[in-house]
Motif scaffolding. Sequence first.
Motif, PDB file in Angstrom:
ATOM      1  N   LEU A 301       0.825  -1.211   0.000  1.00 47.66           N
ATOM      2  CA  LEU A 301       0.000   0.000   0.000  1.00 47.66           C
ATOM      3  C   LEU A 301       0.861   1.263   0.000  1.00 47.66           C
ATOM      4  O   LEU A 301       0.473   2.283  -0.577  1.00 47.66           O
ATOM      5  N   SER A 302       2.017   1.200   0.632  1.00 47.32           N
ATOM      6  CA  SER A 302       2.931   2.345   0.583  1.00 47.32           C
ATOM      7  C   SER A 302       3.376   2.619  -0.846  1.00 47.32           C
ATOM      8  O   SER A 302       3.561   3.775  -1.246  1.00 47.32           O
ATOM      9  N   HIS A 303       3.546   1.562  -1.620  1.00 48.72           N
ATOM     10  CA  HIS A 303       3.953   1.726  -3.020  1.00 48.72           C
ATOM     11  C   HIS A 303       2.907   2.503  -3.818  1.00 48.72           C
ATOM     12  O   HIS A 303       3.249   3.202  -4.777  1.00 48.72           O
ATOM     13  N   THR A 304       1.635   2.405  -3.429  1.00 48.71           N
ATOM     14  CA  THR A 304       0.597   3.151  -4.148  1.00 48.71           C
ATOM     15  C   THR A 304       0.784   4.661  -4.012  1.00 48.71           C
ATOM     16  O   THR A 304       0.241   5.416  -4.814  1.00 48.71           O
ATOM     17  N   ARG A 305       1.551   5.089  -3.022  1.00 51.40           N
ATOM     18  CA  ARG A 305       1.826   6.516  -2.882  1.00 51.40           C
ATOM     19  C   ARG A 305       2.689   7.007  -4.051  1.00 51.40           C
ATOM     20  O   ARG A 305       2.568   8.149  -4.494  1.00 51.40           O
ATOM     21  N   ILE A 306       3.562   6.132  -4.550  1.00 49.21           N
ATOM     22  CA  ILE A 306       4.365   6.451  -5.728  1.00 49.21           C
ATOM     23  C   ILE A 306       3.497   6.353  -6.970  1.00 49.21           C
ATOM     24  O   ILE A 306       3.543   7.220  -7.852  1.00 49.21           O
ATOM     25  N   VAL A 307       2.694   5.298  -7.038  1.00 52.19           N
ATOM     26  CA  VAL A 307       1.787   5.107  -8.172  1.00 52.19           C
ATOM     27  C   VAL A 307       0.851   6.305  -8.305  1.00 52.19           C
ATOM     28  O   VAL A 307       0.540   6.757  -9.409  1.00 52.19           O
ATOM     29  N   ALA A 308       0.421   6.850  -7.185  1.00 50.96           N
ATOM     30  CA  ALA A 308      -0.490   7.992  -7.187  1.00 50.96           C
ATOM     31  C   ALA A 308       0.174   9.270  -7.676  1.00 50.96           C
ATOM     32  O   ALA A 308      -0.509  10.219  -8.068  1.00 50.96           O
ATOM     33  N   GLY A 309       1.504   9.322  -7.642  1.00 58.79           N
ATOM     34  CA  GLY A 309       2.216  10.553  -7.965  1.00 58.79           C
ATOM     35  C   GLY A 309       2.354  11.473  -6.766  1.00 58.79           C
ATOM     36  O   GLY A 309       2.842  12.601  -6.898  1.00 58.79           O
ATOM     37  N   MET A 310       1.950  10.987  -5.594  1.00 54.31           N
ATOM     38  CA  MET A 310       1.963  11.826  -4.398  1.00 54.31           C
ATOM     39  C   MET A 310       3.290  11.780  -3.644  1.00 54.31           C
ATOM     40  O   MET A 310       3.610  12.683  -2.884  1.00 54.31           O
ATOM     41  N   HIS A 311       4.051  10.701  -3.836  1.00 51.20           N
ATOM     42  CA  HIS A 311       5.320  10.559  -3.125  1.00 51.20           C
ATOM     43  C   HIS A 311       6.346   9.880  -4.013  1.00 51.20           C
ATOM     44  O   HIS A 311       6.009   9.269  -5.030  1.00 51.20           O
ATOM     45  N   PRO A 388      12.690  -5.640  -3.205  1.00 56.50           N
ATOM     46  CA  PRO A 388      13.093  -4.397  -3.895  1.00 56.50           C
ATOM     47  C   PRO A 388      12.495  -3.145  -3.271  1.00 56.50           C
ATOM     48  O   PRO A 388      13.033  -2.044  -3.447  1.00 56.50           O
ATOM     49  N   ARG A 389      11.394  -3.271  -2.540  1.00 56.88           N
ATOM     50  CA  ARG A 389      10.759  -2.098  -1.944  1.00 56.88           C
ATOM     51  C   ARG A 389      11.443  -1.646  -0.656  1.00 56.88           C
ATOM     52  O   ARG A 389      11.083  -0.605  -0.105  1.00 56.88           O
ATOM     53  N   LEU A 390      12.400  -2.408  -0.184  1.00 53.10           N
ATOM     54  CA  LEU A 390      13.161  -1.982   0.985  1.00 53.10           C
ATOM     55  C   LEU A 390      14.245  -0.984   0.612  1.00 53.10           C
ATOM     56  O   LEU A 390      14.719  -0.221   1.459  1.00 53.10           O
ATOM     57  N   THR A 391      14.648  -0.966  -0.673  1.00 45.21           N
ATOM     58  CA  THR A 391      15.720  -0.069  -1.107  1.00 45.21           C
ATOM     59  C   THR A 391      15.345   0.777  -2.319  1.00 45.21           C
ATOM     60  O   THR A 391      15.970   1.816  -2.564  1.00 45.21           O
ATOM     61  N   TYR A 392      14.390   0.332  -3.134  1.00 44.63           N
ATOM     62  CA  TYR A 392      13.963   1.052  -4.333  1.00 44.63           C
ATOM     63  C   TYR A 392      15.171   1.480  -5.179  1.00 44.63           C
ATOM     64  O   TYR A 392      15.935   0.638  -5.645  1.00 44.63           O
ATOM     65  N   VAL A 393      15.340   2.792  -5.364  1.00 45.69           N
ATOM     66  CA  VAL A 393      16.360   3.307  -6.296  1.00 45.69           C
ATOM     67  C   VAL A 393      17.718   3.525  -5.641  1.00 45.69           C
ATOM     68  O   VAL A 393      18.659   3.970  -6.299  1.00 45.69           O
ATOM     69  N   LEU A 394      17.841   3.238  -4.364  1.00 44.18           N
ATOM     70  CA  LEU A 394      19.078   3.553  -3.666  1.00 44.18           C
ATOM     71  C   LEU A 394      20.221   2.677  -4.166  1.00 44.18           C
ATOM     72  O   LEU A 394      20.113   1.458  -4.185  1.00 44.18           O
TER      73      LEU A 394
END
Length: 642
Positions: A301-311, A388-394
């Motif tokens: 659900l935290s990932h949806t914040r990126i999907v939303a364009g909000m974070h 992958p969601r623990l580090t994303y782009v880092l």
Amino acid sequence: MPSTAGHHSPTRPAVNRRRFLKASFGGSAALVTAPTFASWLAAADAKAATAPAAFVDDYRTNVLANQTPETNAVVRILGGFAEVWKTGDAWNTGTVLRPDVLRANMRYCARITATRTEAQAKEAFVVDRQHQSYAMIGGLGPLADLYRSGAKAVTSITAAPDGTPPGKINDAVPADAPPGSALGAGSYDSQLGKVAKLVDTVRGGFASSNPAKFAYQYPRPWRMNEDSEVVDTGATDEFGYPVYDSQVVVAPQLLRQRAEKPSEDGGFPSGHSNALNLASLAYAYAVPERFQELVTRALDLSHTRIVAGMHSPVDVIGGRIMATALAAATLADPANAELKAAARAQALAYFLEETGATADTLYAYAHAADTATDPYADRDANARAVRPRLTYVLPRQGRDEPLTVPKGAEVLLETRQPYLTAAQRREVLRTTALPGGYVLLDGFEQWGRLNLFAAADGYGAFDSDVTVTLDARAGGFGAADSWRNDIRGDGGLAKRGTGTLTLSGHNRYKGATVVEDGALVAGSPDALGQGDVRVVGGTLRVAEVLRLRGTYLQDGDTTLELPLRENHGPALSVARRAVLGRGSVLALRLDADRPPVAGDVVPVLRAPRLRGRFDRIEVNSDVLRAVPVYTAEGLSVRLVKR
């Protein structure tokens, strides 16, 4: 603590962000020398007689009046972000210190929002507007509806509109909800009132992301579109914002839900991500039968914040880091000891009554659904989504420095691994943690390195000998548990107690495995590592096939349980020698799919040298018995009719 907050701005702020946008989205930008978090910490240590207080002892400093690492424990543990971003004197005057990180951060947002589907946009709206504590109930799977009913938990946000709604929408108790219903985790005056109170306490007065937002002033990704160096199409949307060829596009349903004041609407850390992860860890404490699924859902659900364009990804990572530390601090706080124990006891008693399960079968009930009704039913899929969601782009740089587990973090596994000591749970967290070298995760105490999903699967390494005791009378995880990680290290394992432990990883630990009591289940061919195996009490049970790299010794009143399958090699292969002492029993279990029949000769145990014999060989059949055929290199059995 409001469940949702406004996030839209119908009036375009007339500001210039070109300087840091060039570094974030593209173009050139010089690295700016600025005080880093590490230099702050060194300076603070130089000035003070003692190091900064541990987060769990200082978490109550997270209030709006405190917005510096010296005064606020949350700002301090998020200090890794100061390595990539220098806060300016206003929301739009910050400086990029690590263009590689923040450019990747923005490009990830642009790519995700550009490929977003309508269904994903609608899901993002629901997550944005729904009370985060209610949203996390879905992680309970087959127990979710029972929880909602028992807690009187309700929401008014169950679907998303097709387009942009005319005004702001907030969650509320529906008019037709049963009397006493409540938003979020539910009503305190309910059958699960203690659980609801625990969730609200973990998300309590010291859990806000706002002090850190004000401290770091890192803009939301959609605010960075304006005046950026991406290609301007010359068009504008209905709100007057320019449309770019490559940009972060907010979900249409959320355009009017955005905050109006940029200076009060920072992106880092994500408040929703913080709230979702806090709620997940509170539920996981009370209902550890769904621990991994709740952790997975929070990241999902935290990932949806990126999907939303909000974070952006760094916003979401920041929310997870602070939530992990805050949940541990709240659960470790002596003031909450009675509440957390009552919440766990209440949840267990309620679900046992409602499901008809026992403490030993509740886990199976909680995992009885398939992916058609439980999105988190596939553990392997969960693991693939989480990592992958623990580090994303880092990016990862530098050497892997050993982790000192933050003080109090072990409480997060207290109900999931009740048979371990606090020191052992700290070892689980240490040996399953992410490696060092990730800039945002390497802040004060390194809370971001904890991998709670992996920790729920037991040790990642036996760096010294480990003794584990499970009690069959304890019920639940105290009676039986599974360690699925691939365990490494120089140490070994001693299994004690009347309960059952299952190892199912591709294990490479070098020490001996000793079964002293109860049952140890080898759930994979390499489950017992590379050392010797000694069964001096209880039962060693092999799920399918077991390969031992060392010697095998069985002695005393003990049992080796092996499967028998038609046209199959030996279930137990020993690389060195096998020694069978007095009192040892071999229990053979016929394979349900391909059972051998009378007259078959089935290999059972193979070793270069075999000394001794089993006192007794049993078969779980009313019509067959086993006649042993011993050789110098192993044992086969001939099945005959009784």
